[in-house]
Design a protein around this motif. Structure first.
Motif, PDB file in Angstrom:
ATOM      1  N   GLY A  93       0.819  -1.199   0.000  1.00 51.72           N
ATOM      2  CA  GLY A  93       0.000   0.000   0.000  1.00 51.72           C
ATOM      3  C   GLY A  93       0.852   1.248   0.000  1.00 51.72           C
ATOM      4  O   GLY A  93       2.081   1.192   0.001  1.00 51.72           O
ATOM      5  N   PRO A  94       0.206   2.391  -0.012  1.00 50.58           N
ATOM      6  CA  PRO A  94       0.957   3.649  -0.074  1.00 50.58           C
ATOM      7  C   PRO A  94       1.754   3.916   1.201  1.00 50.58           C
ATOM      8  O   PRO A  94       1.360   3.512   2.290  1.00 50.58           O
ATOM      9  CB  PRO A  94      -0.123   4.714  -0.271  1.00 50.58           C
ATOM     10  N   PHE A  95       2.892   4.578   1.028  1.00 44.49           N
ATOM     11  CA  PHE A  95       3.724   5.000   2.151  1.00 44.49           C
ATOM     12  C   PHE A  95       3.462   6.476   2.390  1.00 44.49           C
ATOM     13  O   PHE A  95       3.569   7.287   1.469  1.00 44.49           O
ATOM     14  CB  PHE A  95       5.208   4.777   1.832  1.00 44.49           C
ATOM     15  N   GLY A 108      10.886  20.878  -2.044  1.00 43.61           N
ATOM     16  CA  GLY A 108      10.402  19.580  -2.491  1.00 43.61           C
ATOM     17  C   GLY A 108      11.368  19.040  -3.522  1.00 43.61           C
ATOM     18  O   GLY A 108      11.916  19.792  -4.331  1.00 43.61           O
ATOM     19  N   LEU A 109      11.610  17.745  -3.488  1.00 46.38           N
ATOM     20  CA  LEU A 109      12.562  17.131  -4.404  1.00 46.38           C
ATOM     21  C   LEU A 109      11.898  16.231  -5.438  1.00 46.38           C
ATOM     22  O   LEU A 109      12.562  15.757  -6.350  1.00 46.38           O
ATOM     23  CB  LEU A 109      13.607  16.335  -3.614  1.00 46.38           C
ATOM     24  N   ALA A 110      10.593  15.976  -5.278  1.00 44.52           N
ATOM     25  CA  ALA A 110       9.859  15.141  -6.224  1.00 44.52           C
ATOM     26  C   ALA A 110       8.429  15.654  -6.319  1.00 44.52           C
ATOM     27  O   ALA A 110       7.788  15.919  -5.310  1.00 44.52           O
ATOM     28  CB  ALA A 110       9.886  13.691  -5.781  1.00 44.52           C
ATOM     29  N   ALA A 111       7.931  15.776  -7.545  1.00 46.36           N
ATOM     30  CA  ALA A 111       6.567  16.256  -7.785  1.00 46.36           C
ATOM     31  C   ALA A 111       5.612  15.076  -7.889  1.00 46.36           C
ATOM     32  O   ALA A 111       6.031  13.938  -8.134  1.00 46.36           O
ATOM     33  CB  ALA A 111       6.531  17.078  -9.066  1.00 46.36           C
ATOM     34  N   ALA A 112       4.330  15.342  -7.720  1.00 48.64           N
ATOM     35  CA  ALA A 112       3.307  14.312  -7.878  1.00 48.64           C
ATOM     36  C   ALA A 112       3.426  13.722  -9.282  1.00 48.64           C
ATOM     37  O   ALA A 112       3.663  14.425 -10.258  1.00 48.64           O
ATOM     38  CB  ALA A 112       1.919  14.906  -7.666  1.00 48.64           C
ATOM     39  N   GLY A 113       3.315  12.388  -9.362  1.00 50.13           N
ATOM     40  CA  GLY A 113       3.428  11.694 -10.634  1.00 50.13           C
ATOM     41  C   GLY A 113       4.838  11.244 -10.973  1.00 50.13           C
ATOM     42  O   GLY A 113       5.047  10.505 -11.927  1.00 50.13           O
ATOM     43  N   THR A 114       5.823  11.661 -10.178  1.00 47.44           N
ATOM     44  CA  THR A 114       7.226  11.301 -10.412  1.00 47.44           C
ATOM     45  C   THR A 114       7.508   9.894  -9.897  1.00 47.44           C
ATOM     46  O   THR A 114       7.118   9.545  -8.783  1.00 47.44           O
ATOM     47  CB  THR A 114       8.155  12.291  -9.681  1.00 47.44           C
ATOM     48  N   GLU A 133      17.029  15.844   4.836  1.00 50.19           N
ATOM     49  CA  GLU A 133      16.454  15.309   3.602  1.00 50.19           C
ATOM     50  C   GLU A 133      15.729  14.018   3.936  1.00 50.19           C
ATOM     51  O   GLU A 133      16.339  13.071   4.437  1.00 50.19           O
ATOM     52  CB  GLU A 133      17.544  15.058   2.564  1.00 50.19           C
ATOM     53  N   LEU A 134      14.440  13.993   3.682  1.00 50.39           N
ATOM     54  CA  LEU A 134      13.628  12.812   3.960  1.00 50.39           C
ATOM     55  C   LEU A 134      13.498  12.031   2.659  1.00 50.39           C
ATOM     56  O   LEU A 134      13.184  12.588   1.615  1.00 50.39           O
ATOM     57  CB  LEU A 134      12.274  13.218   4.516  1.00 50.39           C
ATOM     58  N   ARG A 135      13.739  10.721   2.736  1.00 49.76           N
ATOM     59  CA  ARG A 135      13.875   9.890   1.539  1.00 49.76           C
ATOM     60  C   ARG A 135      12.763   8.852   1.408  1.00 49.76           C
ATOM     61  O   ARG A 135      12.150   8.468   2.396  1.00 49.76           O
ATOM     62  CB  ARG A 135      15.219   9.172   1.582  1.00 49.76           C
ATOM     63  N   ALA A 136      12.589   8.383   0.189  1.00 53.60           N
ATOM     64  CA  ALA A 136      11.613   7.329  -0.092  1.00 53.60           C
ATOM     65  C   ALA A 136      12.127   6.013   0.482  1.00 53.60           C
ATOM     66  O   ALA A 136      13.266   5.637   0.226  1.00 53.60           O
ATOM     67  CB  ALA A 136      11.399   7.196  -1.588  1.00 53.60           C
ATOM     68  N   PRO A 137      11.315   5.303   1.256  1.00 49.09           N
ATOM     69  CA  PRO A 137      11.757   4.031   1.824  1.00 49.09           C
ATOM     70  C   PRO A 137      11.759   2.903   0.800  1.00 49.09           C
ATOM     71  O   PRO A 137      12.391   1.883   0.998  1.00 49.09           O
ATOM     72  CB  PRO A 137      10.736   3.764   2.918  1.00 49.09           C
ATOM     73  N   ARG A 138      11.021   3.095  -0.279  1.00 47.79           N
ATOM     74  CA  ARG A 138      10.947   2.078  -1.333  1.00 47.79           C
ATOM     75  C   ARG A 138      10.600   2.767  -2.650  1.00 47.79           C
ATOM     76  O   ARG A 138      10.186   3.922  -2.669  1.00 47.79           O
ATOM     77  CB  ARG A 138       9.914   1.022  -0.987  1.00 47.79           C
ATOM     78  N   ALA A 139      10.798   2.041  -3.727  1.00 46.36           N
ATOM     79  CA  ALA A 139      10.478   2.583  -5.046  1.00 46.36           C
ATOM     80  C   ALA A 139       8.965   2.726  -5.192  1.00 46.36           C
ATOM     81  O   ALA A 139       8.191   1.993  -4.582  1.00 46.36           O
ATOM     82  CB  ALA A 139      11.031   1.673  -6.131  1.00 46.36           C
ATOM     83  N   GLY A 140       8.543   3.674  -6.004  1.00 48.18           N
ATOM     84  CA  GLY A 140       7.122   3.886  -6.258  1.00 48.18           C
ATOM     85  C   GLY A 140       6.909   5.155  -7.052  1.00 48.18           C
ATOM     86  O   GLY A 140       7.847   5.716  -7.635  1.00 48.18           O
ATOM     87  N   ARG A 141       5.682   5.618  -7.046  1.00 49.54           N
ATOM     88  CA  ARG A 141       5.321   6.855  -7.727  1.00 49.54           C
ATOM     89  C   ARG A 141       4.737   7.814  -6.702  1.00 49.54           C
ATOM     90  O   ARG A 141       3.914   7.427  -5.880  1.00 49.54           O
ATOM     91  CB  ARG A 141       4.303   6.585  -8.835  1.00 49.54           C
ATOM     92  N   VAL A 142       5.172   9.065  -6.749  1.00 48.26           N
ATOM     93  CA  VAL A 142       4.646  10.074  -5.831  1.00 48.26           C
ATOM     94  C   VAL A 142       3.180  10.310  -6.186  1.00 48.26           C
ATOM     95  O   VAL A 142       2.867  10.767  -7.283  1.00 48.26           O
ATOM     96  CB  VAL A 142       5.456  11.387  -5.897  1.00 48.26           C
ATOM     97  N   VAL A 161       3.010  11.314  -0.215  1.00 52.30           N
ATOM     98  CA  VAL A 161       2.490   9.940  -0.287  1.00 52.30           C
ATOM     99  C   VAL A 161       3.134   9.283  -1.506  1.00 52.30           C
ATOM    100  O   VAL A 161       3.079   9.823  -2.609  1.00 52.30           O
ATOM    101  CB  VAL A 161       0.962   9.909  -0.420  1.00 52.30           C
ATOM    102  N   VAL A 162       3.757   8.111  -1.286  1.00 56.75           N
ATOM    103  CA  VAL A 162       4.362   7.332  -2.370  1.00 56.75           C
ATOM    104  C   VAL A 162       3.557   6.045  -2.508  1.00 56.75           C
ATOM    105  O   VAL A 162       3.401   5.302  -1.526  1.00 56.75           O
ATOM    106  CB  VAL A 162       5.842   7.001  -2.087  1.00 56.75           C
TER     107      VAL A 162
END
Length: 163
Positions: A93-95, A108-114, A133-142, A161-162
């Motif tokens: 599910g989403p993170f 912001g370092l990533a836009a929605a849809g990235t 800098e807060l990072r994505a814990p896993r791959a996905g789409r913003v 939300v990723v």
């Protein structure tokens, strides 16, 4: 539960035992009484030996990135017996990335849809004159960016939300 936690190049033997009033946590033989209240999958309020700590954590390769009031630290975990990596929590599910502390969104370092990879920076939050800098814990789409640059945020506020 026993494991070895490596923080800043120093490895500590950690054992966690349940108690009626929380947990007994042995760190290299030193006993600590800990009570924990979890707010979602990545935020906890800890009472350690009578002192309160707000902690946010995100999965990172080999362990977790732990966000404390004074900044973030990477913690690598290994099972105490055999040296195998500690079991990873499978998450679906989403993170929902939340702010680990009160502060201000610097950028912001990533836009929605990235599309993002595990460990890629998502947002920078300044707290106590330090940029985190807060990072994505896993791959996905913003799926959602819930904040804008310059916005003040409280601890636990939704940032990204990723999916």
């Amino acid at each position: 539960m026993r494991f070895d936690a490596t923080v800043g190049g120093r490895t500590l033997r950690v054992e966690v035992r349940p108690r009626d009033d929380g947990f007994e946590v042995l760190v290299d033989g030193r006993s600590l009484v800990v009570d924990a209240a979890f707010d979602g999958a990545h935020f906890a309020s800890l009472l350690v030996e009578g002192k309160s700590h707000a902690v946010a954590f995100e999965p990172a390769p080999g362990g977790y990135r732990v966000h404390l009031r004074d900044g973030a630290v990477d913690v690598a975990l290994q099972e105490a017996r055999g040296g195998l990596p500690a079991p990873e929590r499978r998450v679906s599910g989403p993170f929902r990335l939340v702010s680990p502390m009160p502060g201000r969104v610097v950028r912001g370092l990533a836009a929605a849809g990235t599309d993002v990879t595990a460990g890629q920076g998502l947002v920078v939050v300044e707290a106590m004159k330090m940029e985190n800098e807060l990072r994505a814990p896993r791959a996905g789409r913003v799926a959602e960016v819930a904040v804008r640059e310059g916005q003040a945020v409280e601890a636990g506020a939704l940032l990204v939300v990723v999916a």
